[in-house]
Design an enzyme around this catalytic site. Sequence first.
Site, mmCIF file in Angstrom:
data_model
loop_
_atom_site.group_PDB
_atom_site.id
_atom_site.type_symbol
_atom_site.label_atom_id
_atom_site.label_comp_id
_atom_site.label_asym_id
_atom_site.label_seq_id
_atom_site.Cartn_x
_atom_site.Cartn_y
_atom_site.Cartn_z
ATOM 1 C CG HIS A 22 -65.127 -19.081 11.305
ATOM 2 N ND1 HIS A 22 -65.989 -20.162 10.812
ATOM 3 C CD2 HIS A 22 -64.240 -19.042 10.452
ATOM 4 C CE1 HIS A 22 -65.531 -20.491 9.742
ATOM 5 N NE2 HIS A 22 -64.361 -19.631 9.376
ATOM 6 C CG ASP B 68 -69.003 -21.323 11.618
ATOM 7 O OD1 ASP B 68 -69.172 -20.055 12.059
ATOM 8 O OD2 ASP B 68 -68.209 -21.697 11.144
ATOM 9 C CB SER C 160 -64.481 -19.359 6.266
ATOM 10 O OG SER C 160 -63.628 -20.479 6.829
#
Length: 257
Positions: free
Chosen positions: A64, A109, A203
């Site tokens: 992402h 992910d 992230s």
Amino acid sequence: MVLIRVLANLLILQLSYAQKSSELVIGGDECNINEHPFLVLVYYDDYQCGGTLINEEWVLTAAHCNGENMEIYLGMHSKKVPNKDRRRRVPKEKFFCDSSKNYTKWNKDIMLIRLNRPVRKSAHIAPLSLPSSPPSVGSVCRIMGWGTISPTKVTLPDVPRCANINLLDYEVCRAVYPELPATSRTLCAGILEGGKDSCGGDSGGPLICNGQFQGIVSWGGDPCAQPHEPGLYTNVFDHLDWIKGIIAGNTDVTCPL
């Protein structure tokens, strides 16, 4: 409510640099300048993520975190104070499980980036080895990144923050996030009392358990660092065959189901 731990940053960068916060990723401390030679900072489309250098030419991060105009900074500690080891790279190739959009909050992910040019090892640039054994529940894990250090407002630090959290049983996260399936390629980690957590802007960064690179920051509770709301991390060990296959040039290799 859950939070994908990526952060729009360019509009607030100047303000964040000007702030001096005693708040400690969240709940951590300033990382030692020598403890994160593998940690990279990823900018794209006015957002920021983290990532991990796994050899001189490859970086592992979250799917992402994909976007246009990506820049990858290595050898960085302070955003404001340059050092002779800092290097800037852009992606030469990006690899995903199936496609750049075929991931969920609990599966696939993960993104593998080949740099446009290799980097040389130096005092502040060195890869982190892939794990040699699977993660173990109860392990103490290290998180780190330049993400926000406040759970309720965006406050970006100049230098990365580090904190220790615990690797929890996956069922702990299933109890908190009912949308999670019975099994997944995801790790559950955090502090059940709250106060320590990865957050927006972290992230793609590493989860290092007992010295091994076991996870990639993916998503978690919003606000971050709340009691009984641990974070979710992509399981690196489960993706080893895919990672090694891509690096070896086998683009037909598939991710685990």
